[in-house]
Design an enzyme around this catalytic site. Structure first.
Site, PDB file in Angstrom:
ATOM      1  N   ASP A 315      84.738 -97.095  57.539  1.00  0.00           N
ATOM      2  CA  ASP A 315      85.681 -97.852  56.714  1.00  0.00           C
ATOM      3  C   ASP A 315      85.792 -97.139  55.365  1.00  0.00           C
ATOM      4  OD1 ASP A 315      87.441 -99.759  55.844  1.00  0.00           O
ATOM      5  OD2 ASP A 315      86.149-101.479  56.233  1.00  0.00           O
TER       6      ASP A 315
HETATM    7  C1  BGC Z   1      89.123-102.565  55.301  1.00  0.00           C
HETATM    8  C2  BGC Z   1      89.460-102.151  56.727  1.00  0.00           C
HETATM    9  C3  BGC Z   1      90.771-101.428  56.756  1.00  0.00           C
HETATM   10  C4  BGC Z   1      90.683-100.227  55.836  1.00  0.00           C
HETATM   11  C5  BGC Z   1      91.933 -99.389  55.802  1.00  0.00           C
HETATM   12  C6  BGC Z   1      89.221-101.378  54.354  1.00  0.00           C
HETATM   13  O1  BGC Z   1      89.118-101.796  53.042  1.00  0.00           O
HETATM   14  O2  BGC Z   1      87.828-103.100  55.269  1.00  0.00           O
HETATM   15  O3  BGC Z   1      89.482-103.287  57.537  1.00  0.00           O
HETATM   16  O4  BGC Z   1      91.088-101.056  58.050  1.00  0.00           O
HETATM   17  O5  BGC Z   1      90.429-100.684  54.519  1.00  0.00           O
HETATM   18  O6  BGC Z   1      92.950 -99.988  55.124  1.00  0.00           O
END
Ligand code: BGC
Length: 768
Positions: A315
């Site tokens: 993530d």
């Molecule tokens: C979130 C994810 C997301 C990623 C990309 C992160 O802050 O936790 O769920 O897919 O950002 O946008």
């Protein structure tokens, strides 16, 4: 299905002439994908392979952040760039040099095509894999169909319809250049303070498993090689929906039994039933080990035990967080080592990773096979998705797919099934012709908060607000709108006075309150990612607004538009009707209008408990037997509304619960059947729910657990016999040490209209 790789000997011969040069076998679509992957891998250096593991944010995203900075300024240490020290022009060069394998947040089709054209100029011409947070529709793309958010869709108890919505989302994504949805979020959400409840399917492992598996089926179309498939991403592994204090990314402590019985269950189900091709770990730590370096979770459990066979993406900046936040690595390089060795295959976000990982491999700190394994999985997906053959999208095709009539219809149908009627003193459905002047007010009455999180600004003509819905349905009545603004934080004295004055003139008030998860409301939104709260009452002066309207004596219907459960006991006692609309998406306002005016009979059921007070956080329906032995003395012990609850305009009666046998032996199954009758005068749909409880067990068990549900449509007066099956898997559980136990003895099978005891018929089943 397994994504199998044969031990293939690289095909070193050339097969055809390509642009005047000899084309390598991996560009030959007639060869098996496995052979093409191995041929390509045999031509790649370590750096080329690591490049496939690198994902960057889209150029426009970066450019928006670096406006007014030159490349030179940025390279000389300017801090305002998106990636410090790396200008977007540098990113362009990197793509042409084959140093980036994937992008996220590419929000226009033109940019997707442009990036692909850069990649086509790279030495190996490997196409880019473009990922996006398509959580309920491809919401970050302007003009998309916005389906009800996951917590809303879960209220429909309709996995098949949600699967269709996800299938259509995949079509909209492919038409606009994306190939990979960072969805579904199959975390178990038990804490209403957490801002991300709206993007989950709620608190129950069985319901979350059914909705999660449906998401993957829809997105991947059953096989990532099918036309129109995108990769799904099951996330976040694990436990972020029950973090300390309910704040995003805070630590989680979980015994192994609870972890396996509750939190891992949706991952197990999705992986075993639907083979999601990607997975994302959680921001948080579990039992002292951050998920991004948790080898036990990523490698031993999901790969080893469940057979996860795709790739794992980190993530946003979460590998770096191993050092910066969790302090389990001294620097980013050590963090990269821990993460890749534990099982991470792709780094979500930005520079530093590639160089550091190459160094770690050369020093023998990360085995080269880990890089090979990661690169192979990523390339395999690119081949199966057909990107080597066609990486571009045609705007003319997109126009026919995005926000098509068919997609709008699915979004509408899902919203109709998802709205939950929580209170009704008989005012609903509104009698035609009875109301001459209807007041609509409240901060969520007429703006995009109805969309939920993970949506950017959508064209005004694409969405129906509650105000639109009331106007569309209010056959002859005058609709008076008092606009108090969208900002929940800024309701003024004037707003409250104006609403009360209009209420005095009206014969009905529809007050639309709740939370605001809409991404473009940025710092002012109260819910959604990184918007956790300590309190779960109505934010700001919404309560004052409502009471001022109610004090006029006008009948009040409250509609909640919200991405988390709200503790609203005053509302439940003091208004004529209460609808929990959650975040019903583009067509939500129309569905609400139809329900208010009786064109649609509400049938949504709660996928999460609604507490009476923040002090009842985690008061889930599947609690342990001792939960209420000494309940709190200052409020009633039960939550405000329980899991599975939801009213209808008609009445359903349950009778004749029968088991095909009162005994069951390991490996056998028993048929459970019940009659459900629509006792009222209008047609309706009911979600019939089956729960099982273990009467006595060696370790304590929840008082009941959902094990099946069916949505049935019944005409007025009609009766249906509804059937379920219970197998011995439904009776087993993981003990505190993580061991699977199946214990003889009596179980109670319960069937009815909600998880509340009074709503359930019961029968005994004995495991021999
Ligand atoms: C979130 C994810 C997301 C990623 C990309 C992160 O802050 O936790 O769920 O897919 O950002 O946008």
């Amino acid at each position: 299905m397994k994504y199998a790789f044969a031990a293939v000997v690289p095909l070193m011969m050339a097969v055809q002439s390509y642009g005047g040069e000899i084309s390598p076998p991996y560009l030959d679509p007639s060869l098996p994908v496995e052979d093409r992957v191995e041929d390509l891998m045999s031509r790649m250096t370590l750096e080329d392979k690591i490049a496939q593991m690198c994902q960057y944010a889209g150029l426009e995203h970066i450019r928006a952040a670096e406006k007014e900075i030159t490349e030179e300024e940025l390279l000389n240490g300017h801090a305002r760039g998106f990636y410090k020290g790396l200008h977007s022009d540098g990113v362009v060069r990197m793509v042409q040099e084959g140093k980036i394998g994937s992008f996220l947040h590419v929000t226009t089709l033109e940019e997707a095509n442009y990036l692909q054209s850069l990649a086509e100029k790279s030495p190996l011409k490997i196409p880019l894999l473009i990922g996006i947070d398509a959580i309920h529709g491809n919401g970050l793309y302007r003009g998309s169909t916005i389906y009800p958010s996951p917590i809303t869709a879960a209220s429909s108890f309709s996995p098949e319809l949600w699967e269709k919505a996800c299938r259509q989302t995949a079509d909209e994504m492919r038409a606009t250049g994306s190939h990979w949805a960072f969805a579904p979020n199959i975390e178990i959400a038990t804490d209403a303070r957490w801002g991300r409840v709206g993007e989950t399917f709620g608190e129950d492992p069985y319901l979350v498993s059914r909705m999660g598996a449906a998401s993957v089926r829809g997105l991947q179309t059953g096989d990532i090689g099918n036309d129109g498939a995108v990769l799904a991403c099951v996330k976040h592994l694990l436990g972020g929906g029950s973090a300390n204090n309910g704040t995003n990314a805070a630590p989680v402590e979980l015994g192994e039994g609870k972890m396996r019985n509750i939190y891992l269950q949706p991952f197990k189900a999705a992986i075993e039933e639907t083979s999601p091709y990607t997975l994302m770990p959680a921001h948080n730590e579990v039992n002292g080990v951050p998920c991004h370096c948790n080898r036990w979770l990523m490698t031993d459990v999901v790969r080893g035990e469940y057979g996860f066979d795709g790739f794992i993406v980190s993530d946003w900046m979460d590998i770096e967080a191993l050092s910066r936040v969790h302090h389990v690595a001294e620097d980013n390089t050590e963090a990269f080592m821990l993460a890749v060795n534990a099982g991470i295959d792709m780094h979500m976000h930005g520079p530093e990773f590639a160089e550091a990982l190459a160094g770690l491999v050369r020093e023998g700190k990360v085995p080269e096979e880990r890089v090979d394994e990661a690169c192979r999985k990523i390339l395999y997906a690119k081949f199966r998705l057909g990107l080597f053959e066609d990486r571009y999208v045609d705007p003319a095709d997109a126009a026919g797919v995005v926000f098509s009539r068919e997609h709008q219809q699915t979004a509408l149908e899902l919203a109709r099934r998802s709205v939950v009627l929580l209170e009704n003193d008989g005012i609903l459905p509104l009698s035609p012709g009875k109301y001459e002047r209807i007041l609509v007010t409240g901060p969520n009455a007429d703006n995009q908060s109805i969309m939920g999180d993970w949506t950017f600004d959508q064209p005004r003509e694409n969405y129906h607000t509650v105000l639109d819905g009331v106007k569309e349905m209010a056959d002859g009545a005058e609709v008076d709108f008092v606009d108090v603004g969208w900002n929940l934080r800024n309701i003024s004295d004037d707003d409250i006075e104006n609403a009360a004055a209009a209420a005095r003139r009206a014969d009905l008030a529809v007050v639309v309150l709740g939370e605001d998860s809409f991404r473009e409301h940025w710092a002012d939104k109260t819910c959604g990612e990184n918007r956790c709260r300590t309190d779960i009452t109505l934010w700001g002066r919404q309560q004052e607004l409502l009471e001022a309207v109610a004090r006029t004596g006008v009948p009040v219907v409250v509609i909640l538009v919200n991405g988390r459960p709200l503790a609203v006991p005053w509302i439940s006692e003091n208004v004529s009707a209460l609808l929990e609309a959650w975040e019903p998406g583009s067509m939500g306002g129309r569905a609400i209008g139809e329900i208010l005016f009786g064109k649609v009979n509400p049938s949504g059921k709660l996928p999460i408990t609604i507490p009476r007070h923040v002090g009842q956080i985690t008061a889930t329906y599947n609690h342990k037997p001792s939960q209420y032995s000494h309940p709190a003395i200052d409020i009633p012990k039960t939550p405000l509304y329980q899991f599975g609850y939801g009213l209808s305009y008609t009445e359903f009666e349950y009778s004749g619960l029968e088991l095909s046998s009162s005994e069951i032996r390991p490996g056998e199954s028993v048929r459970v059947s019940v009659s459900v009758t629509n006792k009222g005068t209008i047609d309706g749909e009911e979600v019939v729910q089956m729960y099982v409880g273990d009467d006595f067990s060696s370790e304590t068990r929840p008082v009941k657990e959902l094990k099946g549900f069916r949505r049935v449509a019944l005409k007025a007066g009609e009766t249906a016999r509804v059937e379920f099956e219970i197998g011995t898997d439904d009776l087993s559980y993981y003990g505190s040490g993580g061991r699977l136990l199946l214990e003889p003895g009596k179980f109670t099978v319960m069937v009815g209209s909600s998880s509340m005891n009074n709503d359930l018929l019961k029968a005994k089943l004995e495991l021999k």
